[in-house]
Design an enzyme around this catalytic site. Structure first.
Site, short mmCIF file in Angstrom:
data_model
loop_
_atom_site.label_atom_id
_atom_site.label_comp_id
_atom_site.label_asym_id
_atom_site.label_seq_id
_atom_site.Cartn_x
_atom_site.Cartn_y
_atom_site.Cartn_z
N LYS A 291 2.12 4.66 -0.95
CA LYS A 291 1.54 5.87 -1.55
C LYS A 291 2.01 7.06 -0.72
CE LYS A 291 -2.73 4.76 0.92
NZ LYS A 291 -4.13 4.33 0.78
N ASP B 264 2.66 2.80 7.43
CA ASP B 264 1.52 2.10 6.83
C ASP B 264 0.30 2.32 7.69
OD1 ASP B 264 0.82 -1.26 5.62
OD2 ASP B 264 -0.33 0.59 5.71
N ASN C 101 1.35 7.44 2.93
CA ASN C 101 2.00 6.54 3.89
C ASN C 101 3.49 6.84 4.05
OD1 ASN C 101 -0.06 4.92 4.80
ND2 ASN C 101 0.13 3.43 3.14
N ASP D 278 0.84 -1.21 0.00
CA ASP D 278 0.00 0.00 0.00
C ASP D 278 0.87 1.25 0.00
OD1 ASP D 278 -2.74 1.35 2.03
OD2 ASP D 278 -2.28 1.47 -0.11
N THR E 284 -7.38 4.96 -2.46
CA THR E 284 -7.11 5.30 -3.85
C THR E 284 -6.65 4.08 -4.63
OG1 THR E 284 -5.64 6.49 -5.33
CG2 THR E 284 -4.81 6.06 -3.10
C1 LIG Z 1 6.39 -1.57 9.02
C2 LIG Z 1 6.07 -0.10 8.80
C3 LIG Z 1 5.97 0.21 7.32
C4 LIG Z 1 4.71 0.24 9.47
C5 LIG Z 1 4.93 1.27 10.55
N1 LIG Z 1 3.68 1.44 11.33
C6 LIG Z 1 2.79 2.38 10.99
O1 LIG Z 1 2.91 3.12 10.04
C7 LIG Z 1 1.57 2.50 11.88
N2 LIG Z 1 1.12 3.88 11.93
C8 LIG Z 1 1.90 4.99 12.01
C9 LIG Z 1 1.03 6.06 12.04
C10 LIG Z 1 1.41 7.46 12.11
C11 LIG Z 1 0.59 8.46 11.58
C12 LIG Z 1 0.98 9.81 11.58
C13 LIG Z 1 2.22 10.13 12.16
C14 LIG Z 1 2.96 11.32 12.30
C15 LIG Z 1 2.57 12.63 11.86
N3 LIG Z 1 3.32 13.72 11.96
C16 LIG Z 1 2.62 14.75 11.42
C17 LIG Z 1 2.94 16.11 11.25
C18 LIG Z 1 2.01 16.95 10.63
C19 LIG Z 1 0.79 16.44 10.19
C20 LIG Z 1 0.49 15.09 10.37
C21 LIG Z 1 1.44 14.26 10.99
N4 LIG Z 1 1.41 12.93 11.27
N5 LIG Z 1 4.13 11.06 12.91
N6 LIG Z 1 4.17 9.75 13.17
C22 LIG Z 1 3.03 9.15 12.72
C23 LIG Z 1 2.65 7.80 12.71
C24 LIG Z 1 -0.26 5.54 11.93
N7 LIG Z 1 -0.19 4.20 11.87
#
Ligand SMILES: CC(C)CCNC(=O)Cn1cc(-c2ccc3c(-c4nc5ccccc5[nH]4)n[nH]c3c2)cn1
Length: 264
Positions: free
Chosen positions: A131, A147, A134, A129, A168
């Site tokens: 994009k 993700d 992410n 996924d 999307t």
């Molecule tokens: C194995 C790897 C690819 C997966 C890692 N795990 C995740 O991605 C799970 N996850 C992370 C998030 C997430 C969502 C947003 C943020 C942000 C963040 N910073 C921002 C600054 C300005 C506006 C929005 C923002 N979101 N920092 N860290 C995050 C982390 C949501 N679900």
């Protein structure tokens, strides 16, 4: 660890299953992102097992271009993931702000995504996924693969309709659209879509509606504007090969002239 160890701030994101809040760890002062999933929303325990698997996967991934999972805890009502905070938000938001990037910036971002995918693929994981929504940016401007579509951890594409798979369709590879077996080459395709989008401002097969988009993904050749350099054109065409066998590995992507010229 429990919720009382954190000063929880405002909501920064809302996924299909979880809410993400900015938070500060009271003892360390560390700013983190807390992904809070309510247990009653994870109704059947398959989701909980999938969450365990997600945490297991993320816990073992350690790379400068992959968002860190510091840990997780649960109480009677929820499961909480402690994630790296990316101060500059998503690549999606930055692309909207800047319309499109100059080739040097685009090449640097593509190189970072390719490094993270090389690492993920070496761990026999397919992201599925990829994009701009992410991809997060830290305060030094370094890209972090994330993700949020938590649903990808519970989707087995075989029996779910394409539409529910992700918001999307623009990044779906032809073999996925045709519901054929797929592998890590779907991430290579998505990297090609993102590469085009960073340079042009819109994804190559964007259309109004579901069927036109998937039809273009399967049938259309990409048309690249004249202002795109020869080297960039070459890597886009290489990445957007309809047949996954003809797409390069991440190793080959990182050795492409358009990457090497801007990432000494
Ligand atoms: C194995 C790897 C690819 C997966 C890692 N795990 C995740 O991605 C799970 N996850 C992370 C998030 C997430 C969502 C947003 C943020 C942000 C963040 N910073 C921002 C600054 C300005 C506006 C929005 C923002 N979101 N920092 N860290 C995050 C982390 C949501 N679900």
């Amino acid at each position: 660890l429990s919720m009382k160890d954190f000063k929880v701030g405002h909501e920064i994101g809302k996924g299909k299953y979880g809410r993400v809040h900015l938070a500060t760890n009271k003892s360390s002062g560390y700013i983190v992102a807390l992904k809070i999933l309510l247990k009653h929303e994870l109704k059947h325990d398959k989701l909980l097992q999938q969450l365990e698997r997600e945490v297991e996967i993320q816990g073992n991934l350690n790379h400068p271009n992959i968002l860190k999972l510091y840990g997780y805890f649960q109480d009677e009502k929820r499961v909480v993931m402690i994630l790296e905070w990316a101060p500059l938000g998503t690549l999606y938001a930055q692309l909207k702000r800047q319309m499109r990037f100059v080739e040097k910036q685009a090449s640097r971002y593509i190189a970072q995504i390719a490094k993270s995918l090389k690492y993920v693929h070496e761990h026999h994981i397919v992201h599925r996924d990829l994009k701009p929504e992410n991809l997060l940016i830290d305060k030094q401007g370094i890209l972090k693969l994330a993700d949020f579509g938590w649903a990808t951890y519970v989707q087995d594409f075989t029996n779910s309709s394409l539409k529910t798979i992700c918001g999307t369709l623009d990044y779906l590879a032809p073999e996925m659209v045709k519901r054929q077996p797929y592998n890590e080459k779907v991430d290579v395709w998505a990297l090609g879509i993102i590469c085009y989008e960073l340079l042009v401002g819109t994804p190559p097969f964007e259309s109004i509606g579901f069927h036109p988009t998937i039809q273009r993904i399967v049938l259309d050749e990409v048309t690249i504007p004249d202002y795109v350099s020869r080297e960039a054109r070459d890597i886009i065409i290489m990445l957007l090969q309809k047949n996954p066998i003809n797409r390069p590995s991440m190793e080959q992507v990182l050795n492409h002239p358009w990457i090497r010229m801007y990432n000494k």
